[in-house]
Design an enzyme around this catalytic site. Structure first.
Site, PDB file in Angstrom:
ATOM      1  N   ASP A 193      48.550  38.166  47.808  1.00  0.00           N
ATOM      2  CA  ASP A 193      48.059  37.881  46.582  1.00  0.00           C
ATOM      3  C   ASP A 193      48.808  36.613  45.984  1.00  0.00           C
ATOM      4  O   ASP A 193      49.975  36.470  45.765  1.00  0.00           O
ATOM      5  CB  ASP A 193      48.460  38.762  45.935  1.00  0.00           C
TER       6      ASP A 193
ATOM      7  N   TRP B 200      51.812  43.781  39.417  1.00  0.00           N
ATOM      8  CA  TRP B 200      50.436  43.469  40.156  1.00  0.00           C
ATOM      9  C   TRP B 200      50.498  44.141  41.752  1.00  0.00           C
ATOM     10  O   TRP B 200      49.624  44.678  42.255  1.00  0.00           O
ATOM     11  CB  TRP B 200      49.970  41.851  40.279  1.00  0.00           C
TER      12      TRP B 200
ATOM     13  N   LYS C 283      43.978  30.397  37.220  1.00  0.00           N
ATOM     14  CA  LYS C 283      45.187  29.859  37.010  1.00  0.00           C
ATOM     15  C   LYS C 283      45.348  28.252  37.579  1.00  0.00           C
ATOM     16  O   LYS C 283      45.615  27.413  36.758  1.00  0.00           O
ATOM     17  CB  LYS C 283      46.402  30.587  37.696  1.00  0.00           C
TER      18      LYS C 283
END
Length: 356
Positions: free
Chosen positions: A168, A101, A192
């Protein structure tokens, strides 16, 4: 009976959130309409949006300069929206590459300016967090990915830097206490620890905006979203509602201090079994182990599929590792009960006794 859900995302949600959401799908607060049907500019939903934003600020103990947004497009959109708003053409941003990511974020940032990858753990298949690196003084910001969902590593301490810090936090947001005010911009997909897929939380210090000269498309301009109270366009109404309920639940549990203790217990229990079970082995450096995504392998690869089938029979789901890292991955997000980890550990012990 619910299964023991270790999926990496979308992930397990608290039972009370699911119950309240199911009622709202039929009749939202006695309105005679579903939450899916109400207008996003009506007073009932404006109250939902404001509470969702307020709870983020409260749980993270953010200072007055911060603004909270609920946007769409996932963290993937933020990979390009961050540099579009913060990095002018010809300027440099610093990034730490700790996995898939962060690598995708680097790729998008290069479309808007220069990128200095100040550290990377790619050569070791991302099995640790780089510790020694220097951030150029001229960098407009430093970007990190606080938890690496695929590889199972996590920043255990936040790097010291004189430039604005961007993070992030998609897979460990609100899972532990930290000084969130050390950052200048934080973003996280909600699916999440903050709710359901479809909403992305972005927290921004207003002082970092308005410094680029490029024209920014309206829908990608953070300042316009701030000016419109996160309703520049139709927000993901149901996803924001689920996020609000999840944040209410987190606050009712005692906030980040309490949830961190629970997450520590869950992670310690599972890692202890991995370290002492002769059949399993951890993937990453112990000092960088994620408390959200536990990755491990089996010493007899030919038993991998058999173990997965055994777990499924025991109502344990979502532990197959990502295709890039293989093996197994157990995600221990906030809403996963300790009981599920205990069941997982017992399954590992039983399987090992059978196959040792």
């Amino acid at each position: 009976m619910k299964v023991h859900n270790f999926n990496a995302g979308p992930s397990v949600l608290p039972n009370e959130v699911l119950y309240k959401a199911s009622k709202a799908l039929i009749d939202f607060e006695g309105s005679g309409m579903s939450i899916l049907e109400i207008g996003h500019r009506t007073e009932p939903f404006i109250a939902v949006m404001e509470e969702a934003r307020s709870l983020v600020r409260e749980l993270m103990q953010l200072e007055d300069e911060w603004e909270i947004l609920y946007l769409q497009g996932g963290a993937t959109q933020q990979f390009m929206q961050v540099p579009m708003n913060l990095l002018d053409s010809g300027e440099t941003a610093a990034y730490v590459d700790t996995g898939v990511w962060s690598n995708k974020a680097i790729k998008e940032a290069k479309l808007f300016g220069y990128v200095d990858v100040v550290a990377s753990s790619k050569e070791s298949n991302y099995n640790h967090i780089p510790k020694q690196f220097t951030v150029p003084a001229q960098a407009k910001y430093l970007h990190i990915t606080t938890n690496n969902t695929i590889y199972g590593t996590q920043w255990q301490s936040i790097p010291q830097t004189d430039v604005p810090l961007v993070a992030d936090m998609s897979s460990d947001i609100l899972s532990r206490q930290m000084d969130f005010n050390r950052f200048s911009l934080i973003y996280a997909g909600a699916q999440k620890n903050m709710g359901a897929a479809g909403a992305t939380m972005v927290a921004i210090r207003k002082s970092v905006l308005g410094k680029v000269t490029r024209k920014i498309p309206s829908i990608l301009d953070y300042q316009l979203h701030i000016d419109n109270a996160s309703m520049l366009n139709t927000p993901p109404v149901f996803a924001v509602y689920i996020s609000m309920l999840t944040l209410r639940w987190l606050k009712s549990q005692g906030g980040l201090a309490v949830i961190e203790q629970l997450n520590d217990r869950k992670a310690a229990l599972l890692y202890d079994e991995i370290d002492h079970n002769p059949l399993f082995r951890g993937n990453v450096a112990k000092e960088d182990r994620s408390k959200m995504n536990v990755t491990f392998t089996i010493d007899k690869p030919e038993l991998e599929e058999e173990f997965l089938k055994f777990c499924k029979k025991e109502d344990i789901v979502g532990i197959k590792g990502h295709r890039l890292s293989g093996g197994f991955r157990a995600s221990l997000y906030n809403a996963l009960p300790l009981e599920s980890v205990e069941v997982m550990v017992e399954a590992m012990k039983f399987f090992s006794l059978k196959k040792a």
